[in-house]
Scaffold this active site. Structure first.
Site, PDB file in Angstrom:
ATOM      1  N   TYR A 175     -14.756 -26.396  -1.325  1.00 53.51           N
ATOM      2  CA  TYR A 175     -16.035 -26.057  -1.256  1.00 53.51           C
ATOM      3  C   TYR A 175     -16.584 -24.934  -0.578  1.00 53.51           C
ATOM      4  O   TYR A 175     -16.172 -24.559   0.452  1.00 53.51           O
ATOM      5  CB  TYR A 175     -16.759 -27.518  -0.622  1.00 53.51           C
ATOM      6  N   ASP A 222     -15.555 -25.987   6.684  1.00 49.36           N
ATOM      7  CA  ASP A 222     -16.204 -27.314   6.107  1.00 49.36           C
ATOM      8  C   ASP A 222     -15.303 -27.939   5.322  1.00 49.36           C
ATOM      9  O   ASP A 222     -14.792 -27.414   4.140  1.00 49.36           O
ATOM     10  CB  ASP A 222     -17.658 -26.639   5.456  1.00 49.36           C
ATOM     11  N   HIS A 224     -16.047 -30.955   3.992  1.00 51.14           N
ATOM     12  CA  HIS A 224     -16.785 -31.403   2.923  1.00 51.14           C
ATOM     13  C   HIS A 224     -16.627 -32.828   2.815  1.00 51.14           C
ATOM     14  O   HIS A 224     -16.737 -33.271   1.656  1.00 51.14           O
ATOM     15  CB  HIS A 224     -17.040 -30.721   1.807  1.00 51.14           C
ATOM     16  N   ARG A 295     -24.976 -31.988  13.082  1.00 51.92           N
ATOM     17  CA  ARG A 295     -25.180 -31.046  12.067  1.00 51.92           C
ATOM     18  C   ARG A 295     -26.606 -31.375  11.340  1.00 51.92           C
ATOM     19  O   ARG A 295     -26.426 -31.026   9.880  1.00 51.92           O
ATOM     20  CB  ARG A 295     -23.852 -30.950  11.337  1.00 51.92           C
TER      21      ARG A 295
END
Length: 418
Positions: A175, A222, A224, A295
């Site tokens: 990602y 990340d 994801h 987040r």
């Protein structure tokens, strides 16, 4: 006044009332943005709030204009807490990204009005600064480790001290990085993504980063939300030698109850919350010991008002904030992020986005990141306006965002959620 049953009997200014509530859509970077404008009967006094849910932006527009406007027109705009609660409870069933983004647009627009009435920026209404600016990070990515390192070095040369690193993985699972050809042409799904391949590549990426990039640069990544709890533990432990600032979204929301296990098993800091769609979701993440950084996308949990509560809870819980803030956050939403950043002792880092020239044209006053630092405007309210003629030149349209958000498939054809 509509819905008199719910009217506040104590509103101090009978002469100041909301006269119009509407949603404005625009896409100066190709990504649909939604901004709510609330007008009052005081000439020139209006507020703007971010209500951007890119993948379902038309649903948010309908919610604002067909449902919430009827509740709010005729009411006193200073009762921010009461009006946002009224909006949240009005449909009986509540929560979810469509509802909360619509409420966020209302909430942030009312804060903008409050700042303009007081002649103060919103961050001063929140108690004032505890820091001069928010440190930010940007994303470096590439098809190869070498390309990712080159991109990271470009960002470092421009002043960033924190960089998120993403590497292409066959099948689209890397990602935030360019797509690369599949390694499974003979599988039932020839363009499939393999978690095992991903887990093999990521440690090599960070080994190269620590060999290539300056020691003082903070590194982020990340996932994801595409790992199982045991895979997440393995990755967090394997990355420990590379001293990540944080490892993001290691588990999908369905398995967030397992986050405390992951966090307890490794010293790699865990950041989660981008997919929270209620204040309660975010509270559970902070309270239950599964995260080091919260987040949340501020508009997805209902705006500035609930985000302030999360920041306070984070401070009391030893958790830091890292509000979601890429290009599917409008400049108004970015301003709300920064108001939280500079007024909260729990601040950790802010995801940054460099808006293009068209966005600055549509949103005069849009914040600019300088040497990696993001500072709020000092003008009353958000200090950001919208040029509706310019906005109309960049119409929002339904596009490939739904397909992009649908996830990737494994080589056997099973769909992997984003």
């Amino acid at each position: 006044m509509p819905f008199d049953t719910f009217a506040n009997p104590w509103s101090p200014r009978e002469d100041l009332r909301i006269t119009s509530v509407r949603a404005i859509t625009t896409a100066p970077e190709g990504t649909p943005l939604v901004v709510v404008r609330i007008d009052t009967n005081e000439p020139g006094l209006y507020g703007l709030g971010c209500a951007t849910f890119t993948q379902r932006y038309r649903a948010v527009v309908t919610f604002v204009e067909e449902h919430l406007a009827r509740l709010l027109i005729g009411r006193y705009p200073g009762d921010i807490g009461d009006l946002t609660r009224l909006a949240g409870f009005s449909g009986y069933w509540r929560g979810g990204p469509v509802t909360n983004n619509a409420i966020s647009g209302i909430d942030q627009a009312l804060w903008d009005i409050a700042g303009k009435r007081a002649g103060m920026p919103v961050h001063e209404l929140l108690g004032g600064k505890v820091r001069a600016a928010a440190d930010t990070y940007l994303h470096a990515s590439g098809r190869t480790i070498e390309a990712t390192m080159d991109h990271a070095q470009e960002l470092i040369a421009q002043g960033w001290r924190h960089v998120r690193l993403q590497l292409s993985t066959p099948g689209g699972g890397g990602y935030g990085a360019p797509a690369v050809p599949t390694e499974y042409p003979d599988a039932p799904y020839g363009n499939g993504w393999s978690a095992r391949d991903y887990l093999r590549r990521v440690p090599a990426l960070f080994e190269a980063a620590r060999e290539t990039l300056p020691e003082n640069i903070e590194l982020l990544h990340d996932v994801h939300s595409r790992l199982t709890p045991s895979e997440a533990v393995w990755l967090a432990r394997t990355l420990e030698p590379y001293r990540l600032f944080f490892l993001e979204d290691v588990l999908p929301p369905e398995h967030w109850d397992r986050l405390p296990e992951v966090r307890a098993a490794s010293g790699t800091p865990i950041a989660v919350g981008e997919l929270t769609t209620s204040l309660t979701d975010a509270v559970h993440l902070v309270r239950d010991g599964g995260v080091d950084f919260i987040r949340s996308h501020v508009s997805d949990i209902g705006g500035l008002t609930p985000a302030r509560k999360i920041a306070d809870l984070a401070e009391l819980s030893g958790v830091r904030t890292a509000w979601h803030g890429p290009g599917d956050t409008s400049p108004i939403g970015a301003a709300a992020n920064v108001a939280l950043d500079v007024t909260s002792a729990a601040f950790g880092i802010q995801e940054g986005h460099v808006y293009n020239d068209a966005t600055h044209e549509v949103f005069p006053g849009t914040l600019r990141i300088e040497d990696g630092w993001l500072r709020p405007n000092e003008a009353p309210g958000w200090g950001i306006d919208i040029d509706e003629d310019a906005a109309a030149r960049f119409p929002a349209e339904l596009s490939g965002h739904d397909a992009w958000a649908a996830g990737v498939r494994r080589p056997d054809g099973a769909l992997e959620a984003p």
